[in-house]
Write an enzyme that holds these catalytic residues in place. Structure first.
Site, PDB file in Angstrom:
ATOM      1  N   CYS A 125       0.843  -1.191   0.000  1.00 40.08           N
ATOM      2  CA  CYS A 125       0.000   0.000   0.000  1.00 40.08           C
ATOM      3  C   CYS A 125       0.879   1.243   0.000  1.00 40.08           C
ATOM      4  CB  CYS A 125      -0.892  -0.007   1.245  1.00 40.08           C
ATOM      5  SG  CYS A 125      -2.022   1.399   1.365  1.00 40.08           S
ATOM      6  N   CYS A 126       0.532   2.236  -0.832  1.00 40.31           N
ATOM      7  CA  CYS A 126       1.138   3.568  -0.739  1.00 40.31           C
ATOM      8  C   CYS A 126      -0.006   4.575  -0.699  1.00 40.31           C
ATOM      9  CB  CYS A 126       2.118   3.827  -1.880  1.00 40.31           C
ATOM     10  SG  CYS A 126       1.380   3.895  -3.532  1.00 40.31           S
ATOM     11  N   PHE A 127       0.252   5.827  -1.021  1.00 40.43           N
ATOM     12  CA  PHE A 127      -0.813   6.814  -0.844  1.00 40.43           C
ATOM     13  C   PHE A 127      -1.926   6.651  -1.872  1.00 40.43           C
ATOM     14  CE2 PHE A 127      -2.637  11.159  -1.354  1.00 40.43           C
ATOM     15  CZ  PHE A 127      -3.248  11.202  -0.113  1.00 40.43           C
ATOM     16  N   GLY A 129      -1.724   4.141  -4.485  1.00 43.38           N
ATOM     17  CA  GLY A 129      -1.599   2.882  -5.213  1.00 43.38           C
ATOM     18  C   GLY A 129      -0.836   3.060  -6.514  1.00 43.38           C
ATOM     19  N   PHE A 155      -3.850   4.137   0.185  1.00 41.43           N
ATOM     20  CA  PHE A 155      -4.429   4.610   1.438  1.00 41.43           C
ATOM     21  C   PHE A 155      -5.545   5.619   1.185  1.00 41.43           C
ATOM     22  CE2 PHE A 155      -4.557   7.803   4.820  1.00 41.43           C
ATOM     23  CZ  PHE A 155      -4.805   7.015   5.929  1.00 41.43           C
TER      24      PHE A 155
END
Length: 412
Positions: A125-127, A129, A155
């Site tokens: 997961c990142c901010f 995707g 996220f």
């Protein structure tokens, strides 16, 4: 700019390490798809590998996530400054210098450890995707031969889902919301916890007991506002998953607008003000003092000692109680505060020399009668909510359990 840097970094690759590849392939399928099923992600408590920078993670995260960033805070700052001053190519070059060799290898090693520990249920997961998680995905696949799935939209998308989901959970036609009320020391939190999945422990989610003595010694820093709101939405999502048909009940403890430093989410605060009813716990003074002495003197003191050692724990526990009383000095008045502070000191001295905690009941009783009870009674008078049941703590728990059984019979 940072996305371009990460795209460049993703072109780098290193040799496959058979041990890691074998661990992944032997415990799960070689391929799992990326996901945008945020409901299933939450309800399954899927572990998340969050590759955002630490500062982003501290501002808000999801339960079950760990932070193993692709760019540290300082790297993120340096690359951002370079981009503003010298443009994209210079920023990419700086990024390649910062994230290479041993720094790249150590980050990749932490990701591989996570993947090996969670081969069949975890996600990246990142901010948004985007390239941060796809870069991590590419590095892991190049190292292990396994494509580890990511959360589409990252996220930000899950956060949007949880905001919308909380509003849906609290909307008319969803489960009833019943507030558990009662004066301080009546054991409202104990009742909520006894109700299992139908009770949502807001103070537990806030990591604070809600009073002037509410800070938790093992975890003095409360979660961020965003993390708390996420936790509240997830708790409602899980509670309502137990009630597939309308008509179920969810119970929350009666709270003000804040728990420690955290604000209740506005939709929840509004819904609590117009709740479907209140169940009021009524306990006598001695019973309430039993609860408070156990919570704030015996059990809290033991936790300080377990954390800090016996001598330092006793000192920090005493300081904690003094600070809590000091926080409400203005509301008590200077003279009354001084009197109660003196009684507290006598109680601490007596407890330390003989183990007797009975003198603590004197200053705690005064706080109930002079501070907490008038405040609670005023709030109840203004509330205007229907009282569905009154009784002692066990009576309220039994009443709620009977309501749940009745619902279950109706839905079979």
């Amino acid at each position: 700019m940072i996305m371009s840097l990460l795209a460049s970094l993703a072109l780098l690759n290193i040799a496959v390490r058979p041990r890691v590849a074998a661990a992944l392939s032997s415990t799960g399928p070689a391929f799992r798809p990326d996901t945008s099923d945020y409901r299933a992600l939450i309800l399954s408590s899927a572990p998340l590998l969050d590759v955002r920078a630490p500062v982003e993670f501290l501002q808000g995260s999801l339960p079950g996530s760990i932070n193993c960033p692709i760019l540290t805070d300082s790297e993120r700052h340096l690359v951002g400054t370079c981009y503003k001053e010298n443009g994209q190519e210079a920023a990419i070059a700086m990024g390649n210098e910062l994230v290479c060799g041993s720094s790249r290898a150590s980050r990749l090693e932490s990701w591989k450890t996570f993947c090996c520990d969670n081969p069949t249920e975890g996600y990246l997961c990142c901010f948004r995707g985007g390239l941060r998680s796809t870069t991590a995905q590419s590095w892991i696949e190049g190292e292990t031969g396994t494509r580890y799935p990511l959360v589409k939209g990252g996220f930000k998308a899950v956060r949007r889902f949880l905001i919308d989901e909380l509003e849906r959970s609290l909307a008319p036609g969803s489960a009833e919301l019943v507030v558990i009320g009662g004066r301080t020391g009546s054991g409202k939190t104990l009742a909520i916890q006894a109700l299992g999945g139908g009770g949502i422990d807001l103070e537990g989610l806030a990591r604070h007991r809600g009073s002037t003595f509410g800070r938790i010694p093992e975890d003095p820093e409360q979660p961020s506002q965003v993390a708390f709101e996420n936790g509240v939405s997830i708790a409602f999502l899980r509670a309502l998953a137990e009630y597939p048909s309308p008509g179920g009940r969810v119970y929350v403890e009666d709270e003000g607008g804040r728990i420690g430093n955290l604000q209740l989410p506005l939709p929840l605060r509004s819904r609590m003000g117009a709740a479907d009813g209140v169940a009021v716990i009524e306990e006598g003074m001695e019973s309430r003092l039993d609860v408070l002495v156990e919570d704030y003197v015996v059990e809290l003191g033991a936790r300080f000692e377990a954390l800090k050692g016996e001598e330092r724990g006793k000192e920090e526990h005493a300081a904690f109680l003094r600070e809590g009383l000091l926080r409400i000095q203005k509301k008590l008045g200077g003279t009354r505060h001084a009197e109660l502070a003196g009684t507290m000191e006598a109680a601490l001295t007596e407890q330390r020399s003989t183990g007797d905690t009975s003198l603590h009941r004197v200053w705690l009783a005064a706080l109930l009668v002079e501070y907490y009870d008038p405040m609670y009674d005023y709030q109840m008078e203004r509330g205007g909510r229907e009282v569905l049941f009154r009784g002692d703590r066990e009576g309220v728990i039994e009443w709620a359990a009977a309501a749940a059984e009745s619902l279950e019979r109706r839905t079979i």
